[in-house]
Design a protein around this motif. Structure first.
Motif, PDB file in Angstrom:
ATOM      1  N   VAL A 189     -12.645  38.940  47.754  1.00 43.22           N
ATOM      2  CA  VAL A 189     -11.767  38.815  48.927  1.00 43.22           C
ATOM      3  C   VAL A 189     -12.065  37.500  49.633  1.00 43.22           C
ATOM      4  O   VAL A 189     -13.152  36.937  49.497  1.00 43.22           O
ATOM      5  CB  VAL A 189     -11.960  39.991  49.909  1.00 43.22           C
ATOM      6  N   GLN A 193      -8.766  37.178  55.728  1.00 41.01           N
ATOM      7  CA  GLN A 193      -7.484  37.603  55.187  1.00 41.01           C
ATOM      8  C   GLN A 193      -7.354  39.116  55.346  1.00 41.01           C
ATOM      9  O   GLN A 193      -8.345  39.818  55.566  1.00 41.01           O
ATOM     10  CB  GLN A 193      -7.363  37.211  53.708  1.00 41.01           C
ATOM     11  N   TYR A 195      -6.268  42.883  53.854  1.00 41.26           N
ATOM     12  CA  TYR A 195      -6.180  43.593  52.581  1.00 41.26           C
ATOM     13  C   TYR A 195      -5.877  45.068  52.818  1.00 41.26           C
ATOM     14  O   TYR A 195      -6.286  45.636  53.846  1.00 41.26           O
ATOM     15  CB  TYR A 195      -7.489  43.463  51.806  1.00 41.26           C
ATOM     16  N   ARG A 199      -8.484  48.778  48.907  1.00 37.14           N
ATOM     17  CA  ARG A 199      -9.470  47.881  48.294  1.00 37.14           C
ATOM     18  C   ARG A 199     -10.902  48.303  48.663  1.00 37.14           C
ATOM     19  O   ARG A 199     -11.865  47.816  48.060  1.00 37.14           O
ATOM     20  CB  ARG A 199      -9.233  46.433  48.754  1.00 37.14           C
ATOM     21  N   VAL A 270     -13.066  40.441  56.880  1.00 40.67           N
ATOM     22  CA  VAL A 270     -11.652  40.590  56.501  1.00 40.67           C
ATOM     23  C   VAL A 270     -10.997  41.618  57.423  1.00 40.67           C
ATOM     24  O   VAL A 270     -11.674  42.410  58.084  1.00 40.67           O
ATOM     25  CB  VAL A 270     -11.482  41.034  55.034  1.00 40.67           C
ATOM     26  N   LYS A 273      -4.876  45.371  56.254  1.00 41.54           N
ATOM     27  CA  LYS A 273      -3.451  45.063  56.254  1.00 41.54           C
ATOM     28  C   LYS A 273      -2.694  46.106  57.081  1.00 41.54           C
ATOM     29  O   LYS A 273      -2.970  47.293  56.996  1.00 41.54           O
ATOM     30  CB  LYS A 273      -2.910  45.042  54.825  1.00 41.54           C
TER      31      LYS A 273
END
Length: 315
Positions: A189, A193, A195, A199, A270, A273
């Protein structure tokens, strides 16, 4: 002593209402910071005074009797009256003298607020500021009972059974638009960002305790079909990070905490999403801003952030 002296004790009423919230003597006593026998004795005094049981028991579960339901309505009304009287008296106090109690959610880093408090104290040395940390349930209880003036917490919050209370009884000031951040050992990863949570469903976690705000967010992200595999829990972000960095476990914290401590973090940060928005906010009962010293504190806080905003202070 007349029986009504026992019934009208604000302490007794708060104990009674706290037991209704949990329907568990052990949990209620822990939240109140007293022993279970002390709580039991207080409830028995109330029952003796009114001549009827307030709680019944079916197996191991408590339930409110009809007398208990009547007493609950009366207790809420009486405490609201007491809170209103206290607020009315405080409206006439001086702007530069007295005390202000601020409750902070125990998972929020208060370094920026601590810096503000030091500056505020220089300008208003006769105001005593009391900063204490609590879990979510205890924060709301103390706001409801008027034992703290302000609370710094995450919003939106589902601890309150009736969200209308927040709109009708409380105001709030946004401090920082926050975000949940996963700190992972995964090397597939990219930092910062977003995800899908899928994940991370097979990862093992160092987690905040059950009931914590960020833990509830993570459970919502995982959904009903999956649960985070939690190996260890800590109540402080510092220990979550240190433990994750010395094990193979991942963890999660707030973006605000990451920004303030990123130089000490070597895991990959991270986002999830389609994550949910939440904010760090200062919450207070409506009418509190009419109290001069609290109005001053909120105005000084705005000036403090005008010099340098919250986000910039984090970094």
């Amino acid at each position: 002593m007349p029986k009504t002296d026992t019934i009208l004790s604000a302490k007794s009423l708060r104990y009674f209402l706290q037991l209704i919230d949990t329907m568990n003597y052990t949990q209620a006593a822990q939240i109140l910071g007293i022993t279970q026998p002390a709580l039991t004795q207080q409830i028995k005094k109330l029952e003796h005074a009114i001549g009827a049981p307030l709680f019944g028991q079916m197996g191991k579960k408590l339930y409110l009797t009809e007398a208990g339901k009547e007493m609950q309505s009366a207790a809420v009304e009486l405490l609201d009256t007491i809170n209103s009287v206290v607020d009315d008296i405080q409206e006439f106090t001086q702007a530069d003298k007295g005390s202000i109690s601020v409750g902070v959610l125990d998972t929020i880093d208060i370094e920026i607020f601590r810096q503000f408090v030091v500056e505020f104290n220089k300008n208003y040395p006769r105001i005593q500021l009391n900063i204490l940390t609590y879990n979510r349930q205890e924060l709301w209880r103390r706001l409801d009972n008027n034992t703290i003036d302000l609370a710094i917490m995450y919003l939106p919050d589902n601890t309150k059974r009736d969200e209308i209370n927040l709109q009708h009884q409380y105001d709030h000031m946004e401090l920082f638009k926050d975000r949940l951040m996963i700190l992972t050992h995964k090397d597939t990863v990219e930092a910062k960002q977003a995800y899908p949570i899928s994940r991370f469903t097979r990862r093992k976690w160092v987690s905040y305790p059950e009931g914590s705000y960020l833990t509830q967010l993570m459970k919502d992200y995982f959904g009903d079909k999956n649960k985070p595999i939690v190996s260890l829990t800590f109540s402080k972000a510092k220990y979550l990070i240190e433990t994750a960095q010395t094990t193979e476990y991942d963890t999660y914290i707030s973006k605000s905490y990451y920004l303030a401590h990123k130089k000490d973090i070597n895991l990959t940060p991270v986002y999830v999403k389609d994550d949910k928005d939440f904010e760090i906010a200062m919450v207070y009962r409506k009418g509190k801003v009419e109290i001069p010293r609290i109005k001053n504190l909120l105005e000084e806080w705005k000036k403090f952030l005008d010099k340098k905003d919250y986000s910039s202070r984090l970094e």
